[in-house]
Design a protein around this motif. Structure first.
Motif, PDB file in Angstrom:
ATOM      1  N   GLU A  49     -29.962  34.908 -26.720  1.00 21.78           N
ATOM      2  CA  GLU A  49     -31.382  34.980 -27.076  1.00 21.78           C
ATOM      3  C   GLU A  49     -31.653  34.615 -28.536  1.00 21.78           C
ATOM      4  O   GLU A  49     -32.801  34.435 -28.926  1.00 21.78           O
ATOM      5  CB  GLU A  49     -31.899  36.394 -26.788  1.00 21.78           C
ATOM      6  N   LYS A  59     -33.897  31.928 -23.026  1.00 23.08           N
ATOM      7  CA  LYS A  59     -34.464  33.020 -22.216  1.00 23.08           C
ATOM      8  C   LYS A  59     -33.404  33.506 -21.225  1.00 23.08           C
ATOM      9  O   LYS A  59     -32.561  32.736 -20.777  1.00 23.08           O
ATOM     10  CB  LYS A  59     -35.669  32.462 -21.452  1.00 23.08           C
ATOM     11  N   SER A  72     -32.889  36.203 -17.659  1.00 21.96           N
ATOM     12  CA  SER A  72     -33.414  37.184 -16.706  1.00 21.96           C
ATOM     13  C   SER A  72     -32.256  37.754 -15.900  1.00 21.96           C
ATOM     14  O   SER A  72     -31.164  37.186 -15.875  1.00 21.96           O
ATOM     15  CB  SER A  72     -34.449  36.547 -15.776  1.00 21.96           C
TER      16      SER A  72
END
Lengths: 214, 254
Positions: free
Chosen positions: B57, B63, B65
């Motif tokens: 990050e 990004k 998830s």
């Protein structure tokens, strides 16, 4: 683009396939001599020696490929299997030589009763067919053929023990026949075992599964 | 409840801007074992280990998830401080990167000093312990004041490992730690990796398949951001389940 290791694997396969044909020829000649009454000791001796030399050659090639390429996965399984199979082929040759030697020293089935001649002829045919199947399944990496060996080996085992039982019940007329035939059925039974070992190696080579066919 | 896994990775996805570089990775990494991550260049190996300590990050536009459970706790929870996570995971990179202006001693002590430890005795003992753990002590014990940059490439890499071990991490993340080293230095680092696995969880990214085969207990094969196969190293290198793994490790592509 083919890989560098492929050239070596092809050379190795060529030695192993030639060994298979030669091993079949050796067993066939030896059994034929024993059953039909011809002394092929010298020829079988030469063939057996050739098989041992070729097994050494195959092992050297396999070690060279390991040292050069550090093979993994199917390449590694091929090398492991081929090394085991060449040993089995050399054992075919050795048992063929043992049978030729028995004929040379003790004679064949001439003095034996008919039922003995028939039993040994029948068992020889079965075992020779197993040797053929092991060579063919190797060439095609055919696991179905390899599995058939398991069934035939069980039949050979039964024939072997039935033969021993019958000998105990009904001794042949001469000791020469008893000793010669007992040793030969024992060698036949061992050749059948090596055929199933080859079947196991082929299944491992093709699928990675370690199974026991005996 | 006791879990044998240091990391449990669930539906992990990672992006650089719009580029989807890790796709739905699910994997459990065992404690006190070496897990190797292999795959062709650009498959997401480095991104994967950088997701394990929240380094991914840091890159602008990056990004993540999914969940990464470390000791059972999701490191991507909002209330988790990434700096605390990174402290528990030492990281070693492709190119040895000791602080060039610092001595060997100061390099090994750098982490502790950053944490405010000034006690000379404590620093001496940790420096010695870390350099011994990194199998470097015998080679440098008489030259601790020399510059870290004066060491050979292999020694510098072991100094970086010592620096990481000094702060007592639980995990060592290694990103191609031997790719800039000669075979002798590589062999030393590989021996060290095996020794470290007795006390630490080691995750190593390598493009050298033989290295993965030599040092790891488990191997993960990544291809185009997907985890194609994960299993014991013996299984992967003897009898891989996936045809893609087979083709990659036998050199048919990559």
């Amino acid at each position: 683009m083919s890989r560098l290791i492929d050239i070596g694997l092809e050379q190795l396969a060529s030695v192993v396939f030639r060994m298979g044909e030669l091993a079949h020829k050796t067993v066939s000649l030896s059994l034929n001599g024993y059953i039909e009454g011809t002394n092929y000791y010298e020829e079988v001796h030469n063939l057996s020696d050739m098989l041992i030399t070729m097994a050494d050659e195959a092992e050297d090639k396999a070690f060279e490929l390991i040292a050069r390429f550090q093979p993994v996965a199917s390449d590694l399984r091929i090398l492991k299997s081929y090394m085991k199979i060449t040993y089995d082929f050399a054992r075919y040759g050795r048992y063929a030589l043992d049978i030729a030697q028995i004929y040379s020293r003790l004679g064949g089935l001439k003095e034996c009763e008919d039922w003995i001649k028939q039993s040994i002829r029948h068992m020889s045919e079965k075992v020779l067919s197993m040797v053929r199947t092991s060579v063919d399944s190797l060439k095609s990496h055919d696991t179905n053929l390899a599995e058939i060996l398991s069934e035939t080996e069980k039949q050979v085992d039964s024939m072997y023990f039935e033969y021993l039982d019958r000998l105990v019940e009904k001794a042949p007329a001469t000791n020469r026949c008893t000793i010669s035939s007992v040793l030969v059925v024992r060698y036949l039974e061992r050749i059948a075992d090596h055929a199933t070992y080859i079947g196991e190696s082929i299944i491992y080579l093709a699928t990675g599964e370690k199974i026991i066919l005996r | 409840m006791f879990s044998p896994y240091k990391f449990e990775i669930e539906s992990l996805n990672a992006w650089f801007g719009s580029k989807h570089v890790l796709k739905n990775i699910n994997m459990k990494i065992k404690e006190k074992a070496v897990t190797a991550v292999i795959g062709p260049s650009g498959c997401g190996k480095t991104t994967f280990i950088r997701c394990l300590n929240r380094m991914h990050e840091i890159v602008p536009g990056a990004k993540v998830s999914g969940r990464v459970l470390f000791n059972g706790m999701d490191i991507y929870n909002e209330d988790v401080d990434p700096v605390q996570i990174r402290r528990k995971m030492g990281m070693v990179f492709q190119k040895p990167n000791p602080f060039p202006m610092m001595s060997i001693y100061d390099n090994a002590a750098a982490g502790l000093k950053l944490n405010g430890i000034r006690d000379k005795e404590k620093l001496d003992s940790v420096v010695e312990r870390s350099l011994k753990l990194a199998i470097l002590w015998d080679e440098v014990k008489d030259d601790l004041n020399k510059s870290g940059a004066s060491l050979s490439g292999g020694q510098q890499q072991r100094l970086c490992i010592a620096r990481a071990l000094a702060v007592e991490p639980e995990v060592m993340l290694m990103d191609e730690p031997c790719s800039a080293l000669d075979p002798i230095a590589t062999a030393k680092i590989e021996t060290l990796i095996r020794m470290l696995a007795e006390d630490y969880t080691v995750v190593i990214v390598t493009h050298n398949m033989q290295q993965a085969a030599r040092v790891s207990d488990f191997t993960a094969f990544l291809y185009l951001g997907e985890l194609i196969e994960f299993g014991s190293t013996k299984e992967i290198f003897e009898n891989p389940r996936s045809e893609l793994t087979e083709k990659y490790i036998t050199g048919e592509f990559g």
